[in-house]
Design a protein around this motif. Structure first.
Motif, PDB file in Angstrom:
ATOM      1  N   ASP B  84       0.877  -1.169   0.000  1.00  0.00           N
ATOM      2  CA  ASP B  84       0.000   0.000   0.000  1.00  0.00           C
ATOM      3  C   ASP B  84       0.915   1.219   0.000  1.00  0.00           C
ATOM      4  O   ASP B  84       2.138   1.090   0.057  1.00  0.00           O
ATOM      5  N   PHE B  85       0.340   2.429  -0.051  1.00  0.00           N
ATOM      6  CA  PHE B  85       1.200   3.593  -0.256  1.00  0.00           C
ATOM      7  C   PHE B  85       2.220   3.771   0.860  1.00  0.00           C
ATOM      8  O   PHE B  85       3.406   3.999   0.601  1.00  0.00           O
ATOM      9  N   SER B  86       1.773   3.609   2.132  1.00  0.00           N
ATOM     10  CA  SER B  86       2.704   3.861   3.242  1.00  0.00           C
ATOM     11  C   SER B  86       3.788   2.793   3.275  1.00  0.00           C
ATOM     12  O   SER B  86       4.959   3.081   3.559  1.00  0.00           O
ATOM     13  N   GLY B  87       3.419   1.550   2.932  1.00  0.00           N
ATOM     14  CA  GLY B  87       4.415   0.486   2.881  1.00  0.00           C
ATOM     15  C   GLY B  87       5.434   0.739   1.781  1.00  0.00           C
ATOM     16  O   GLY B  87       6.644   0.576   1.985  1.00  0.00           O
ATOM     17  N   ALA B  88       4.939   1.164   0.620  1.00  0.00           N
ATOM     18  CA  ALA B  88       5.834   1.448  -0.497  1.00  0.00           C
ATOM     19  C   ALA B  88       6.736   2.628  -0.177  1.00  0.00           C
ATOM     20  O   ALA B  88       7.906   2.659  -0.579  1.00  0.00           O
ATOM     21  N   PHE B  89       6.208   3.591   0.582  1.00  0.00           N
ATOM     22  CA  PHE B  89       7.013   4.754   0.978  1.00  0.00           C
ATOM     23  C   PHE B  89       8.156   4.324   1.889  1.00  0.00           C
ATOM     24  O   PHE B  89       9.304   4.750   1.719  1.00  0.00           O
ATOM     25  N   TYR B  90       7.846   3.461   2.852  1.00  0.00           N
ATOM     26  CA  TYR B  90       8.885   2.907   3.737  1.00  0.00           C
ATOM     27  C   TYR B  90       9.929   2.182   2.886  1.00  0.00           C
ATOM     28  O   TYR B  90      11.144   2.340   3.075  1.00  0.00           O
ATOM     29  N   PHE B  91       9.437   1.414   1.905  1.00  0.00           N
ATOM     30  CA  PHE B  91      10.350   0.672   1.034  1.00  0.00           C
ATOM     31  C   PHE B  91      11.300   1.600   0.280  1.00  0.00           C
ATOM     32  O   PHE B  91      12.519   1.409   0.330  1.00  0.00           O
ATOM     33  N   VAL B  92      10.751   2.635  -0.401  1.00  0.00           N
ATOM     34  CA  VAL B  92      11.639   3.507  -1.173  1.00  0.00           C
ATOM     35  C   VAL B  92      12.589   4.268  -0.251  1.00  0.00           C
ATOM     36  O   VAL B  92      13.721   4.571  -0.636  1.00  0.00           O
ATOM     37  N   GLY B  93      12.128   4.543   0.979  1.00  0.00           N
ATOM     38  CA  GLY B  93      13.030   5.142   1.958  1.00  0.00           C
ATOM     39  C   GLY B  93      14.231   4.262   2.239  1.00  0.00           C
ATOM     40  O   GLY B  93      15.368   4.743   2.298  1.00  0.00           O
ATOM     41  N   THR B  94      13.987   2.949   2.376  1.00  0.00           N
ATOM     42  CA  THR B  94      15.119   2.051   2.639  1.00  0.00           C
ATOM     43  C   THR B  94      15.994   1.886   1.391  1.00  0.00           C
ATOM     44  O   THR B  94      17.155   1.542   1.509  1.00  0.00           O
ATOM     45  N   VAL B  95      15.416   2.137   0.218  1.00  0.00           N
ATOM     46  CA  VAL B  95      16.229   2.041  -1.013  1.00  0.00           C
ATOM     47  C   VAL B  95      17.171   3.225  -1.120  1.00  0.00           C
ATOM     48  O   VAL B  95      18.389   3.049  -1.217  1.00  0.00           O
ATOM     49  N   ILE B 116      16.302  -0.427 -10.394  1.00  0.00           N
ATOM     50  CA  ILE B 116      17.688  -0.115 -10.757  1.00  0.00           C
ATOM     51  C   ILE B 116      17.814   1.364 -11.107  1.00  0.00           C
ATOM     52  O   ILE B 116      18.700   2.059 -10.594  1.00  0.00           O
ATOM     53  N   PHE B 117      16.914   1.855 -11.961  1.00  0.00           N
ATOM     54  CA  PHE B 117      17.025   3.251 -12.394  1.00  0.00           C
ATOM     55  C   PHE B 117      16.594   4.207 -11.278  1.00  0.00           C
ATOM     56  O   PHE B 117      17.199   5.260 -11.087  1.00  0.00           O
ATOM     57  N   TYR B 118      15.565   3.796 -10.542  1.00  0.00           N
ATOM     58  CA  TYR B 118      15.094   4.633  -9.436  1.00  0.00           C
ATOM     59  C   TYR B 118      16.190   4.772  -8.370  1.00  0.00           C
ATOM     60  O   TYR B 118      16.450   5.872  -7.864  1.00  0.00           O
ATOM     61  N   GLY B 119      16.834   3.642  -8.049  1.00  0.00           N
ATOM     62  CA  GLY B 119      17.870   3.650  -7.019  1.00  0.00           C
ATOM     63  C   GLY B 119      19.091   4.451  -7.431  1.00  0.00           C
ATOM     64  O   GLY B 119      19.714   5.109  -6.606  1.00  0.00           O
ATOM     65  N   LEU B 120      19.411   4.399  -8.714  1.00  0.00           N
ATOM     66  CA  LEU B 120      20.607   5.089  -9.198  1.00  0.00           C
ATOM     67  C   LEU B 120      20.527   6.577  -8.894  1.00  0.00           C
ATOM     68  O   LEU B 120      21.457   7.166  -8.328  1.00  0.00           O
ATOM     69  N   ILE B 121      19.413   7.198  -9.239  1.00  0.00           N
ATOM     70  CA  ILE B 121      19.251   8.635  -8.984  1.00  0.00           C
ATOM     71  C   ILE B 121      19.014   8.870  -7.488  1.00  0.00           C
ATOM     72  O   ILE B 121      19.604   9.766  -6.887  1.00  0.00           O
ATOM     73  N   GLY B 122      18.172   8.034  -6.893  1.00  0.00           N
ATOM     74  CA  GLY B 122      17.798   8.243  -5.494  1.00  0.00           C
ATOM     75  C   GLY B 122      18.986   8.141  -4.550  1.00  0.00           C
ATOM     76  O   GLY B 122      19.160   8.985  -3.673  1.00  0.00           O
ATOM     77  N   CYS B 123      19.812   7.118  -4.742  1.00  0.00           N
ATOM     78  CA  CYS B 123      20.973   6.939  -3.862  1.00  0.00           C
ATOM     79  C   CYS B 123      21.950   8.093  -4.027  1.00  0.00           C
ATOM     80  O   CYS B 123      22.514   8.579  -3.045  1.00  0.00           O
ATOM     81  N   ALA B 124      22.145   8.540  -5.279  1.00  0.00           N
ATOM     82  CA  ALA B 124      23.070   9.659  -5.519  1.00  0.00           C
ATOM     83  C   ALA B 124      22.557  10.909  -4.822  1.00  0.00           C
ATOM     84  O   ALA B 124      23.329  11.623  -4.161  1.00  0.00           O
ATOM     85  N   ALA B 125      21.251  11.158  -4.935  1.00  0.00           N
ATOM     86  CA  ALA B 125      20.678  12.342  -4.297  1.00  0.00           C
ATOM     87  C   ALA B 125      20.821  12.249  -2.785  1.00  0.00           C
ATOM     88  O   ALA B 125      21.106  13.244  -2.113  1.00  0.00           O
TER      89      ALA B 125
END
Lengths: 416, 416
Positions: B84-95, B116-125
């Motif tokens: 669900d949205f809050s679970g997915a938010f927690y997930f992307v936070g851990t990514v 892969i593409f989401y993490g590449l930009i997200g981790c750099a930021a």
């Protein structure tokens, strides 16, 4: 609020937005699968209890016990031992690199407490290792790219060099030469892809993963996210096991170093974009306050440049802005900044604004040309401000390393 | 092999040694528990099959199905929905933070490729965010500590100030003042402990974890290792759930930022130690080659200092070395380095050698005194070499930020 704080808040806001968008997309992609998996499991459980007439409560107890056993690394299909020496070595490797797959975790209290102190030193040492690696790789890339650049200049002939020297003023076209951050990103990106593809070619047959799964594992491991849903080298037996374990270690080490460097280079570009956005906001905000000629505006500028700015630069900037050229506004600010003795914020904004602007407006501009422009922009000012600018805009993590390191390389060369 | 490469190799070797020792210790701590858990699970499985007369093969199939369901986030004791949205938010936070607990992982191919593409930009930021946070916190600490330092000087009276000015030569005792890295480490360490303890006080009752488990979770999460054996906020229902989820996010964010900064400060100290070790090796190696007076030795020095070294400094250094004072050898080299126009390696070694030496020899020396000594050592040279030295020895990650930032703070102050 100064510009550094503004940039920090802008970044935090953008990351939050990025997280919200990511959560929405992942939720849309994965939620149907979750529901299907839930239905499937319920059906499997029902089938089992009906067929073997097992009490559901007792089965649940067994499954809870199995979960606990899972935590200690026990599976139905026997895995390699968790805590023999090689398993423990893999574990500490995932700790100090902060990958943390979680396929092995300490279960005793002593182990947990020891982990805290062990990880504190280990992670710090590994961060240092990654930073030193980044320093080494950037130095190496700078030397190679410089050599290529020199060779290109030599091939193009003396005439071209002299005309370039003319365009960049009194500076030698190689003095202060720095490889473009876009080139470095390209090289590191290609290196990462090559390592990930080679590693996947190894993992795919050894672990019976699909190629996409292998690539996904590579990204998750190399970026030190380390979910632990897929972990390499976990089965009890492999063909030529020792070689595979060694290869696994080497691939993960190379991949982590490479992706760490790539992340840092991408973060430079993100920072440049942020600086450009903040600069644009400040520019337009200042333009407005200048046009209404409030005294507060000038006072603010005074504080920033630390000496009396040229009194005519505000209207001049406005005039040029009317011509529609954003760069020119900032150039006029740069002139004021060059006179001032303080922090060369104007110049910094100018250089980075031109870079990002040019980069975004046209993709046709070759990276080499862009780098040339950037370099020339930087060289227009006195050497002192140039190095200060690098130290300042280069004040972030790997960015600092790179600017320092690349500059050092040039300086070394000059003294040889 | 130059000193940077030597330091890099030395660090790699030490990390390998650290990993081997860690593997041995963890193996000794955890292996008995693993064997016990294995026996226990075998017994539980036997009991179940005997009692309900279930075919072992069928049970194994069920357990494999349960493992698969586990991967999709399904447990016997129902957890919060994964996607669900809050679970997915927690997930992307851990990514993007690279924690990667792995309690939620993408299961579809589209999700994996997008990650892969989401993490590449997200981790750099996020790396940029951490670095900017580090910059902000160091700036803040520098201002506060500077203020305290000034107040202390003022309280001690003018006489003390003048005597200190005398001891540090012509420099004002506040010019170029920088807070000690040990103080910064202490402050960040205390902050990390406070955050971890507060968070544990929250987690312990909410999650029914023991306090040690909560502390262990805090360390694993904040250091971005993220095993996933313990994950906060996973149950379906909590008391005052929204507040707990928000508190959980804030604690993890604060903790990650704090521990990231702490790791970087510790990595500076590790780097200083390495530089000291390499310096000592180079010193003793050079002493030997100098005493046999080979021409190669002088040639090597020429290259390093880039101008003709004072011809008498080698025997002088040797003479002083005979007196048993390591620092003095390096001081004599520093003199040669100060004359030279090149890279001030000698001076750098000298400053850091004294620092680590003093730190290791006596724990009785207060940190403030040590900082004073360090500062004075640095101030003995001309200003130009001082700033170059900082840029050079400060060329690593957060170290660079800190040195740059701390120096900037002083410069800002001077210009105000």
């Amino acid at each position: 609020m100064n510009e550094d704080n503004a940039r920090f808040c802008l970044l935090a806001g953008l990351i939050l937005l990025y997280l919200l968008c990511g959560a929405a997309i992942f939720s849309a992609l994965e939620h149907p699968f979750e529901l299907r998996a839930r239905r499937l499991w319920k059906q499997q459980l029902d089938n089992f209890t009906q067929r073997y007439r097992v009490n559901l409560g007792a089965l649940h107890t067994l499954l809870r016990q199995y979960e606990e056993a899972n935590g200690a690394g026990i599976r139905v299909d026997v895995l390699r031992p968790r805590w023999d020496f090689s398993g423990a070595f893999y574990f500490v490797g995932t700790v100090v690199s902060t990958i943390g797959f979680g396929m092995t975790t300490p279960a005793t209290i002593a182990g947990k407490i020891f982990l805290i102190f062990y990880g504190l030193i280990g992670c710090a040492a590994t961060i240092l290792f990654f930073n030193l690696f980044l320093e080494r790789i950037i130095t190496m890339l700078a030397y190679i790219m410089r050599w290529c650049h020199e060779r290109r200049l030599r091939c193009a002939g003396v005439g071209v060099v002299s005309s370039r020297e003319e365009s960049s003023g009194e500076e030698d076209s190689l003095e202060g030469w720095k490889p473009s951050v876009y080139y470095v990103m390209l090289i590191l990106g290609v290196a990462s892809v090559v390592i990930a593809c080679s590693a996947s070619t190894l993992y795919s047959p050894m672990e019976n993963w699909s190629y996409v799964d292998s690539l996904y594992f590579c990204f998750v491991a190399f970026s030190t996210i380390g979910f632990g849903d897929l972990v390499s080298s976990q089965r009890q037996q492999y063909e030529s096991q020792e070689a595979y374990r060694l290869g696994n270690c080497i691939f993960i080490l190379m991949g982590v170093c490479c992706i760490y460097s790539l992340f840092n280079v991408i973060s430079i570009i993100i920072k440049q974009t942020l600086t450009w956005i903040v600069g644009k906001l400040v520019c337009s905000g200042r333009h407005q306050s200048c046009s209404c000629c409030r005294p507060g505006c000038r006072q603010k500028r005074l504080k920033r440049n630390t000496v009396q700015p040229i009194s005519s630069h505000c209207p001049a900037g406005r005039h040029r802005y009317m011509d529609g050229s954003v760069e020119t506004v900032c150039d006029s600010e740069t002139d004021a900044g060059a006179v001032a003795d303080g922090v060369y914020v104007g110049r910094r904004l100018s250089g980075e604004m031109i870079s990002v602007n040019e980069f975004m407006v046209s993709n046709k501009v070759s990276l080499a040309l862009l780098q040339k422009q950037l370099s020339e922009t930087a060289h227009q000012g006195p050497r002192q401000s140039y190095s200060h600018q690098n130290g300042f805009s280069g004040g972030v993590g790997a960015l600092a390393i790179m600017n320092n390191r690349l500059q050092e390389t040039s300086v070394d060369r000059l003294h040889k």
